[in-house]
Design a protein around this motif. Structure first.
Motif, PDB file in Angstrom:
ATOM      1  N   TYR A  75       0.831  -1.206   0.000  1.00 45.41           N
ATOM      2  CA  TYR A  75       0.000   0.000   0.000  1.00 45.41           C
ATOM      3  C   TYR A  75       0.863   1.252   0.000  1.00 45.41           C
ATOM      4  O   TYR A  75       0.665   2.167  -0.817  1.00 45.41           O
ATOM      5  N   TRP A  76       1.835   1.326   0.908  1.00 45.45           N
ATOM      6  CA  TRP A  76       2.620   2.545   1.037  1.00 45.45           C
ATOM      7  C   TRP A  76       3.716   2.669  -0.014  1.00 45.45           C
ATOM      8  O   TRP A  76       4.127   3.769  -0.354  1.00 45.45           O
ATOM      9  N   GLU A  77       4.166   1.545  -0.561  1.00 39.03           N
ATOM     10  CA  GLU A  77       5.089   1.638  -1.697  1.00 39.03           C
ATOM     11  C   GLU A  77       4.387   2.278  -2.879  1.00 39.03           C
ATOM     12  O   GLU A  77       4.954   3.113  -3.592  1.00 39.03           O
ATOM     13  N   SER A  78       3.131   1.898  -3.080  1.00 39.41           N
ATOM     14  CA  SER A  78       2.348   2.519  -4.147  1.00 39.41           C
ATOM     15  C   SER A  78       2.151   4.007  -3.882  1.00 39.41           C
ATOM     16  O   SER A  78       2.363   4.847  -4.759  1.00 39.41           O
ATOM     17  N   THR A  82       5.016   5.095  -6.609  1.00 32.67           N
ATOM     18  CA  THR A  82       4.502   4.889  -7.969  1.00 32.67           C
ATOM     19  C   THR A  82       3.143   5.511  -8.240  1.00 32.67           C
ATOM     20  O   THR A  82       2.816   5.788  -9.385  1.00 32.67           O
ATOM     21  N   GLU A  83       2.338   5.728  -7.221  1.00 32.39           N
ATOM     22  CA  GLU A  83       0.957   6.170  -7.440  1.00 32.39           C
ATOM     23  C   GLU A  83       0.899   7.616  -7.930  1.00 32.39           C
ATOM     24  O   GLU A  83       1.692   8.460  -7.517  1.00 32.39           O
ATOM     25  N   ASN A  84      -0.064   7.881  -8.793  1.00 32.82           N
ATOM     26  CA  ASN A  84      -0.280   9.261  -9.238  1.00 32.82           C
ATOM     27  C   ASN A  84      -1.760   9.620  -9.209  1.00 32.82           C
ATOM     28  O   ASN A  84      -2.189  10.567  -9.853  1.00 32.82           O
ATOM     29  N   VAL A  85      -2.559   8.853  -8.468  1.00 30.60           N
ATOM     30  CA  VAL A  85      -3.998   9.074  -8.393  1.00 30.60           C
ATOM     31  C   VAL A  85      -4.393   9.295  -6.934  1.00 30.60           C
ATOM     32  O   VAL A  85      -4.129   8.452  -6.077  1.00 30.60           O
ATOM     33  N   ARG A 111      -5.642   2.438 -14.110  1.00 26.47           N
ATOM     34  CA  ARG A 111      -4.655   3.517 -14.189  1.00 26.47           C
ATOM     35  C   ARG A 111      -3.920   3.690 -12.857  1.00 26.47           C
ATOM     36  O   ARG A 111      -2.865   4.326 -12.811  1.00 26.47           O
ATOM     37  N   SER A 112      -4.488   3.147 -11.817  1.00 25.36           N
ATOM     38  CA  SER A 112      -3.921   3.293 -10.483  1.00 25.36           C
ATOM     39  C   SER A 112      -3.046   2.103 -10.126  1.00 25.36           C
ATOM     40  O   SER A 112      -3.484   0.949 -10.205  1.00 25.36           O
ATOM     41  N   THR A 113      -1.818   2.387  -9.707  1.00 18.66           N
ATOM     42  CA  THR A 113      -0.943   1.322  -9.226  1.00 18.66           C
ATOM     43  C   THR A 113      -1.512   0.674  -7.979  1.00 18.66           C
ATOM     44  O   THR A 113      -1.402  -0.541  -7.790  1.00 18.66           O
ATOM     45  N   LEU A 114      -2.114   1.473  -7.114  1.00 19.10           N
ATOM     46  CA  LEU A 114      -2.710   0.930  -5.896  1.00 19.10           C
ATOM     47  C   LEU A 114      -3.775  -0.099  -6.233  1.00 19.10           C
ATOM     48  O   LEU A 114      -3.863  -1.155  -5.594  1.00 19.10           O
ATOM     49  N   TYR A 115      -4.569   0.185  -7.242  1.00 19.53           N
ATOM     50  CA  TYR A 115      -5.614  -0.765  -7.643  1.00 19.53           C
ATOM     51  C   TYR A 115      -4.991  -2.073  -8.124  1.00 19.53           C
ATOM     52  O   TYR A 115      -5.419  -3.162  -7.743  1.00 19.53           O
ATOM     53  N   ALA A 235       6.170   2.723   7.406  1.00 16.67           N
ATOM     54  CA  ALA A 235       5.847   3.762   6.432  1.00 16.67           C
ATOM     55  C   ALA A 235       6.789   4.952   6.553  1.00 16.67           C
ATOM     56  O   ALA A 235       7.126   5.599   5.557  1.00 16.67           O
ATOM     57  N   THR A 236       7.222   5.271   7.773  1.00  7.59           N
ATOM     58  CA  THR A 236       8.176   6.361   7.968  1.00  7.59           C
ATOM     59  C   THR A 236       9.498   6.045   7.293  1.00  7.59           C
ATOM     60  O   THR A 236      10.119   6.912   6.655  1.00  7.59           O
ATOM     61  N   ALA A 237       9.960   4.781   7.405  1.00  9.09           N
ATOM     62  CA  ALA A 237      11.194   4.363   6.728  1.00  9.09           C
ATOM     63  C   ALA A 237      11.052   4.465   5.218  1.00  9.09           C
ATOM     64  O   ALA A 237      11.968   4.922   4.514  1.00  9.09           O
ATOM     65  N   MET A 238       9.911   4.063   4.695  1.00  6.20           N
ATOM     66  CA  MET A 238       9.691   4.119   3.256  1.00  6.20           C
ATOM     67  C   MET A 238       9.580   5.554   2.773  1.00  6.20           C
ATOM     68  O   MET A 238      10.004   5.884   1.653  1.00  6.20           O
ATOM     69  N   LYS A 239       9.011   6.418   3.593  1.00 14.70           N
ATOM     70  CA  LYS A 239       8.941   7.846   3.243  1.00 14.70           C
ATOM     71  C   LYS A 239      10.342   8.422   3.108  1.00 14.70           C
ATOM     72  O   LYS A 239      10.621   9.184   2.173  1.00 14.70           O
ATOM     73  N   ALA A 240      11.259   8.060   4.024  1.00 15.61           N
ATOM     74  CA  ALA A 240      12.629   8.570   3.958  1.00 15.61           C
ATOM     75  C   ALA A 240      13.295   8.144   2.657  1.00 15.61           C
ATOM     76  O   ALA A 240      14.010   8.925   2.027  1.00 15.61           O
TER      77      ALA A 240
END
Length: 400
Positions: A75-78, A82-85, A111-115, A235-240
């Motif tokens: 979810y958070w990687e998207s 990668t997500e733009n929606v 069109r959504s990577t999350l989807y 998610a904090t680690a992935m944000k960094a």
């Protein structure tokens, strides 16, 4: 929409806000709001999150409904890479901070990577997400999901969600108000966790384990070390990492209150290896300083910018005349601001004000431990789930 439907929605909305306003903490507010909301617009799964109002980062507590573990990283990687929606950071700045996936993509959710990576494998066909926002600051996130066979979220449902966001955000913001008694100093040094590029835990020190033991229950991800890592920490680690790769902006930083009522700060940065390559993401958990918490407390009391300035000068011990000189105001105007601050905070003296707002740590608000729940369906005509249903009776539902 018929007149009877409008009336039913209005009554239901009023009941939702009334019950939510009586909640004493974020989790009970989420539970009340979700119970009432399902009666107005059924959905199959949901996640209700608290966010840091300054950085917008997800923090604790989190309530997840009818979603199994294992999808946090996806979810958070998207969201971050990668997500733009309908990104949460974009919704936080939008004039109306709520949007449906199928509405936004013109009924082309692929069109959504999350989807593609998170929703479709779980049999989910639409998401309605919103940012609980007040005063321009995000206080929380909502993600509502519908399974295949359900209709997509429509304009009326989007408007309903939009109409409750500000009252719910104000309620969340109020939970930052301090309780009267301070807690003793923290017994541990900084906690350190290292994560790989995929969000997997590589190593952790004993101080971090001690802090993790104090955090509110909530969605978590397993690790090779047998440690359940809170989803928001991962998610904090992935944000960094996203910031280091210039795929995202802002700070990988979030504040959270542990079960004992102590404020902690979680911040992360991405390390560099030889040759400048990105290495592990380092996450530090440590006690939050007064300067980290004061903006949240001041915001909770709904002080204006001028009242906040006056409060800061009071905390420094400046008399009324000097505050007036610093702010280029008359002493009479400053006294009016001080009176307004006293009334909002509920104090009668400068010393009481400073003690209430600027104590290093605060006594606990009530915390509920149950954050993963399975909710019964509220409609008689609910379609049967197909493929990988998000609803699995008997499992511990939850994600990020």
């Amino acid at each position: 929409m018929t007149g009877s439907t409008i009336s039913r929605t209005s009554v239901g909305r009023a009941e939702l806000l009334s019950r939510s306003a009586k909640a004493t903490d974020a989790l009970s507010m989420f539970a009340e709001a979700s119970t009432q909301l399902r009666r107005l617009m059924p959905y199959d799964a949901a996640v209700w999150r608290v966010t840091d109002p300054v950085t917008g980062m997800m923090t604790a507590p989190i309530r997840a409904e009818n979603l199994d573990e294992g999808g946090c990283a996806v979810y958070w990687e998207s969201e971050l890479f990668t997500e733009n929606v309908n990104l949460f950071r974009d919704l936080a700045q939008a004039s109306v901070p709520v949007a449906g996936l199928r509405q936004t993509t013109g009924d082309l959710p692929a069109r959504s990577t999350l989807y593609q990576t998170f929703m479709r494998p779980r049999g989910l066909q639409d998401e309605l997400r919103a940012v609980l926002r007040v005063g321009g600051r995000p206080q929380g996130h909502i993600s509502l999901f519908r399974a295949e066979g359900r209709p997509a979220f429509d304009d009326a449902e989007t408007q309903l969600i939009a109409s409750v966001l500000t009252p719910l955000a104000k309620q969340l913001r109020s939970f930052a108000e301090p309780a009267p008694q301070p807690l003793p100093d923290a017994p541990h040094g900084p906690g350190l966790l290292l994560f790989d590029a995929g969000g997997g835990l590589l190593s952790v020190n004993d101080d971090a384990l001690a802090y993790l033991d104090t955090l509110p229950e909530g969605p978590a991800v397993p690790s090779p070390q047998g440690i359940r890592v809170p989803a928001w920490v991962q998610a904090t680690a992935m944000k960094a990492r996203a910031v280091a790769q210039e795929r995202d902006r802002g700070q990988a930083r979030a504040r959270v209150r542990n079960r004992a009522g102590r404020w902690l700060v979680c911040h992360a940065s991405c390390l560099r290896e030889a040759g400048g390559r990105l290495g592990a993401s380092a996450v530090v958990i440590e006690p939050a300083k007064t300067s980290e918490i004061v903006p949240l407390i001041v915001d909770a009391y709904e002080l204006t910018d001028r009242e906040t300035e006056v409060t800061q000068f009071i905390a420094r011990g400046l008399p009324t005349g000097e505050i007036a000189a610093q702010l280029h105001l008359s002493p009479h105007t400053v006294r009016d601001h001080i009176k307004a601050v006293f009334e909002k905070v509920g104090v009668s003296s400068r010393g009481e004000l400073v003690g209430k707002l600027f104590t290093e740590y605060y006594a606990p608000l009530a915390e509920r431990n149950m954050t993963r729940v399975h909710t019964g369906d509220t409609t008689d005509d609910a379609p049967k789930q197909r493929h990988h249903s998000p609803i699995r009776p008997g499992s511990r539902a939850g994600h990020c």
